[in-house]
Write an enzyme that holds these catalytic residues in place. Structure first.
Site, PDB file in Angstrom:
ATOM      1  N   THR A   1       0.817  -1.230   0.000  1.00 24.12           N
ATOM      2  CA  THR A   1       0.000   0.000   0.000  1.00 24.12           C
ATOM      3  C   THR A   1       0.841   1.267   0.000  1.00 24.12           C
ATOM      4  OG1 THR A   1      -0.225   0.052   2.426  1.00 24.12           O
ATOM      5  CG2 THR A   1      -1.884  -1.184   1.188  1.00 24.12           C
TER       6      THR A   1
ATOM      7  N   LEU B   1      -2.400   5.969  -0.119  1.00 23.36           N
ATOM      8  CA  LEU B   1      -3.811   5.584  -0.212  1.00 23.36           C
ATOM      9  C   LEU B   1      -3.962   4.088   0.047  1.00 23.36           C
ATOM     10  CD1 LEU B   1      -5.252   7.700  -3.160  1.00 23.36           C
ATOM     11  CD2 LEU B   1      -4.934   8.285  -0.749  1.00 23.36           C
ATOM     12  N   HIS B   2      -3.742   3.709   1.292  1.00 22.58           N
ATOM     13  CA  HIS B   2      -3.829   2.298   1.679  1.00 22.58           C
ATOM     14  C   HIS B   2      -5.219   1.720   1.375  1.00 22.58           C
ATOM     15  CE1 HIS B   2      -0.230   3.209   4.118  1.00 22.58           C
ATOM     16  NE2 HIS B   2      -0.902   4.244   4.580  1.00 22.58           N
ATOM     17  N   ASP B   3      -6.247   2.415   1.854  1.00 26.19           N
ATOM     18  CA  ASP B   3      -7.597   1.844   1.827  1.00 26.19           C
ATOM     19  C   ASP B   3      -8.257   1.848   0.451  1.00 26.19           C
ATOM     20  OD1 ASP B   3      -7.139   1.473   4.498  1.00 26.19           O
ATOM     21  OD2 ASP B   3      -8.270   3.231   5.134  1.00 26.19           O
TER      22      ASP B   3
END
Length: 344
Positions: free
Chosen positions: A200, A266-268
């Protein structure tokens, strides 16, 4: 020809990147968002509920139920991350007030109801601590056999942590719940896809990419700069883009202060995108467990790549991603969705 819509259930601790993940799903024509579970994490669960309801109000979505989850992890005191996401979890952004209400059942029950309503087809996404999912699994051990695909944003595999030297935030907040979820999915017909920091953190949003998103929404704005006055409000001519830019500015500033550059991981949103199209990442199967007692390593996620434990794999671990392909998809979908809001 119509495209089959995939029922999606999202469990979030809505901070900045969770909000972008929600909007990504709103803008994905193949996704039918059937429920949102609010979990304590980036901010307290009551604020997460407000953020989720406010985003739905902003986006004109009235048919997605939102459920409140546990106010604390399974055993440990709650830690939150206002330094990363801002006092209300969305940086400098402010959401509209709403009269929408939460469901009369909690988030664990929401998981179970969604799985039973869509047996074998539900796609689950967890982008916060796994407290709600662990509680749901305790109440309904068959959950792993009811859910078609589970995508978890959490952990760090052969990679540094972002909360301790070895632990990622979501897992560190409630490592007991993560351990229960990994154990519960050990015999599932479909292994969970786990996206750790090792993939991520390749998804780095820059001011230039955020400007591309504004352009795609028909609301061009000047790229943000590290030299801007902190907290400068977005002047974009689109309400959703203004919220996203005001949220991301805070996130940019946080990452800059951490010495990572004027950018935002922007992991999610990557988890949301992979849930709809798993081919966006390359994965390796392995047994995964979570360290619960180590003085220095609590919350660390360990993958037994070499089979030392003698266990079968219980996860598909993301190991490689193409950031350019992801951002092309994000900009197309969120930009087009934002344009539809400006026409309402």
């Amino acid at each position: 020809m119509s495209t089959e819509r995939l029922p999606v259930f999202l469990d979030v601790d809505t901070g900045v990147d969770d909000a972008m993940a929600l909007v990504y799903l709103f803008g994905s024509p193949e996704a039918e968002l059937v429920g949102i579970a609010s979990t304590a994490g980036n901010v307290g669960v009551h604020q997460v509920c407000e953020n989720n309801l406010g985003l739905l109000e902003l986006c004109g979505i009235t048919d997605v139920p939102v459920s409140k989850g546990s106010e604390s992890p399974l055993t440990a005191p709650l830690r939150t991350a206002e330094d990363t996401h801002g006092p209300q979890g969305l940086g400098y952004a402010r959401l509209p007030a709403t009269s929408a209400r939460l469901t009369d059942h909690d988030a664990a029950q929401a998981w179970i109801r969604a799985a039973h309503a869509h047996p074998g087809t539900l796609i689950g996404i967890a982008t916060g601590p796994l407290t709600n999912l662990a509680l749901a699994l305790r109440a309904e051990p068959a959950l792993p056999r009811l859910i078609r695909r589970l995508v978890i944003m959490g952990g760090a595999f052969d990679y540094r942590g972002n909360t301790t030297p070895v632990a990622e935030w979501n897992t560190s907040v409630d490592p007991e719940s993560a351990a229960e979820v990994f154990a519960g999915w050990a015999d599932a017909p479909s292994l969970p896809i786990v996206l750790g920091l090792n993939v991520t953190e390749n998804i780095a949003l820059t001011p230039e990419l955020l400007s591309r998103l504004a352009d795609a929404a028909g609301a061009p704005s000047a790229p943000m700069s590290v030299h801007d006055t902190r907290g400068t409000a977005s002047a974009a001519g689109n309400a959703l883009i203004r919220v996203l830019e005001d949220a991301m500015r805070f996130y940019f500033e946080f990452h800059h202060d951490q010495g990572e550059g004027y950018l935002a991981h922007l992991h999610d949103p990557l988890a949301a995108a992979v849930a709809l199209d798993p081919e966006l990442v390359a994965c390796r199967a392995a047994p995964v467990d979570v360290e619960l007692t180590g003085t220095l390593t609590r919350g660390m996620t360990i993958a037994d790549w070499s089979g030392h434990w003698g266990r079968e794999p219980n996860a598909l671990i993301g190991v490689e991603v193409d950031p350019a392909a992801f951002f092309d998809r994000l900009i197309d979908r969120v930009g087009a969705f934002a344009q539809t809001l400006s026409r309402r």
